[in-house]
Design a protein around this motif. Structure first.
Motif, mmCIF file in Angstrom:
data_model
loop_
_atom_site.group_PDB
_atom_site.id
_atom_site.type_symbol
_atom_site.label_atom_id
_atom_site.label_comp_id
_atom_site.label_asym_id
_atom_site.label_seq_id
_atom_site.Cartn_x
_atom_site.Cartn_y
_atom_site.Cartn_z
ATOM 1 N N ILE A 225 37.566 51.185 40.720
ATOM 2 C CA ILE A 225 37.926 51.961 41.906
ATOM 3 C C ILE A 225 39.432 52.018 42.131
ATOM 4 O O ILE A 225 39.915 52.828 42.928
ATOM 5 N N ASP A 228 43.888 55.523 39.564
ATOM 6 C CA ASP A 228 44.439 56.604 40.370
ATOM 7 C C ASP A 228 44.730 57.801 39.477
ATOM 8 O O ASP A 228 44.753 57.694 38.258
ATOM 9 N N THR A 232 40.427 60.790 37.845
ATOM 10 C CA THR A 232 39.390 59.907 38.385
ATOM 11 C C THR A 232 38.145 60.723 38.742
ATOM 12 O O THR A 232 38.235 61.893 39.108
ATOM 13 N N LYS A 234 34.318 61.499 40.693
ATOM 14 C CA LYS A 234 33.807 61.458 42.069
ATOM 15 C C LYS A 234 33.171 60.111 42.376
ATOM 16 O O LYS A 234 33.148 59.668 43.531
ATOM 17 N N GLN A 236 34.277 57.210 41.251
ATOM 18 C CA GLN A 236 35.386 56.306 41.558
ATOM 19 C C GLN A 236 35.921 56.547 42.966
ATOM 20 O O GLN A 236 36.512 55.656 43.570
ATOM 21 N N ASN A 237 35.706 57.758 43.475
ATOM 22 C CA ASN A 237 36.172 58.124 44.809
ATOM 23 C C ASN A 237 35.016 58.245 45.798
ATOM 24 O O ASN A 237 35.101 59.008 46.766
ATOM 25 N N GLU A 239 32.687 57.686 48.914
ATOM 26 C CA GLU A 239 33.124 57.477 50.301
ATOM 27 C C GLU A 239 33.040 56.024 50.756
ATOM 28 O O GLU A 239 33.751 55.618 51.673
ATOM 29 N N LEU A 242 36.455 54.846 49.230
ATOM 30 C CA LEU A 242 37.621 55.717 49.298
ATOM 31 C C LEU A 242 38.495 55.305 50.482
ATOM 32 O O LEU A 242 37.982 54.893 51.527
ATOM 33 N N SER A 243 39.795 55.416 50.341
ATOM 34 C CA SER A 243 40.696 54.970 51.405
ATOM 35 C C SER A 243 40.467 55.754 52.686
ATOM 36 O O SER A 243 40.036 56.907 52.671
ATOM 37 N N ASN A 246 42.250 59.084 52.854
ATOM 38 C CA ASN A 246 41.573 60.189 52.175
ATOM 39 C C ASN A 246 40.346 60.669 52.931
ATOM 40 O O ASN A 246 39.979 61.843 52.841
ATOM 41 N N LYS A 315 46.507 51.078 45.260
ATOM 42 C CA LYS A 315 45.574 52.166 45.580
ATOM 43 C C LYS A 315 45.383 52.295 47.090
ATOM 44 O O LYS A 315 45.216 53.402 47.619
#
Length: 325
Positions: A225, A228, A232, A234, A236-237, A239, A242-243, A246, A315
């Motif tokens: 995760i 960057d 990357t 979806k 890895q990103n 919700e 995810l930060s 974002n 990240k």
């Protein structure tokens, strides 16, 4: 800030009215009864109500001050780091609305969002007022609430005039909670198979084979995760890790209240009053699926070498700095 102060004054006035009503009731009783104990009860009640009122005053003042400081800190951080991202459809997909109360809530997974969504379902009439919060199905919670991405026509006015709030959490603890919930354990409440769809990918990426994704290590997960860049995936990103920047874009959307998971009980108690829903929800519900995570749990934190830790901090640097973690 001015709106926060007005809300706090309203809460104090309501408490004073309750105190006065209860005292008047006891005074009426005392006139009709010749029992000496009534006077003692009356005096004791005054003391107890005074203590409660003072406590609520202090709690509300503490929450207002803490929120004001955090909002100021966030604004300065966004300016210093020059964070200026457009408001995307993905962010709008994470914002629930209540047109009647003119409220917006941006949900962040692993930050009590299921509890807040259950409250939202009651206050917006998706379920009836007498429905117990704990009985609302988790799948319904995450699928039946309308989101702001469907309100594009009036979006600019809504974002400007509605009151907006969100909750944040220490990035490491939030990510560890997601790992425990989705990969270390079996998430039986989700239609999405995290082991098959994400655990398997992690195994293949770092081991060269996919055995079903059921024994992914925490270091493997953090490496996955923390990558960057535009390449990357979806997964890895997702919700759940995810930060917050974002997800909710706090540098572009001016939130009125940002609560912290670390102060959840106190912040939520204040916020229910601030939202004007205490006639529907008297107390913030306890999670039916808690994932208790200690601050930088050494069992997991010590599994990460310096390189992995640095990649992770890099990240999530915006969340660490903007929310003062």
């Amino acid at each position: 800030m001015m709106m926060m102060m007005m809300m706090m004054m309203m809460m104090m006035m309501m408490m004073m009215m309750v105190m006065m009503m209860m005292m008047m009731m006891i005074m009426m009783i005392s006139k009709q009864c010749s029992v000496k104990g009534v006077t003692l009860v009356f005096e004791e009640l005054k003391i107890q109500l005074s203590i409660i009122y003072t406590c609520l005053q202090k709690n509300a003042a503490r929450v207002v001050e803490r929120n004001g400081n955090l909002l100021d800190h966030l604004s300065k951080t966004c300016s210093i780091l020059n964070i200026s991202e457009p408001i995307t459809e993905y962010t709008l997909h994470h914002i629930h609305f209540d047109h009647d109360r003119k409220l917006l809530y941006c949900y962040v997974p692993k930050v009590a969002c299921t509890s807040w969504k259950r409250i939202w379902m009651k206050m917006t009439g998706v379920v009836s007022r007498d429905t117990p919060l704990a009985s609302i199905d988790r799948l319904d919670v995450h699928t039946k609430l309308p989101k702001l991405h469907g309100e594009i026509e009036n979006l600019k006015d809504i974002l400007k005039s509605y009151r907006k709030f969100m909750f944040v959490r220490d990035p490491f603890n939030r990510v560890l909670s997601a790992y425990k919930d989705k990969l270390l354990n079996e998430d039986t409440n989700s239609n999405y198979n995290f082991h098959e769809n994400i655990g398997g990918q992690i195994q293949k990426k770092y081991r060269g084979y996919n055995s079903g994704g059921h024994d992914v290590t925490f270091p493997e997960f953090i490496s996955y995760i923390s990558e960057d860049g535009e390449n990357t995936t979806k997964e890895q990103n997702n919700e759940h890790w995810l930060s917050v920047h974002n997800l909710c874009n706090p540098c572009a959307i001016q939130y009125d209240f940002i609560g912290k998971y670390e102060n959840l009980e106190e912040d939520a108690h204040y916020l229910l009053d601030w939202m004007g829903v205490t006639d529907i929800i008297s107390k913030f519900p306890v999670s039916d699926q808690p994932t208790h995570v200690k601050h930088y749990d050494p069992k997991f934190y010590n599994q990460l070498n310096k390189k992995r830790r640095n990649h992770f901090y890099g990240k999530y640097i915006e969340d660490y700095l903007a929310f003062d973690y």
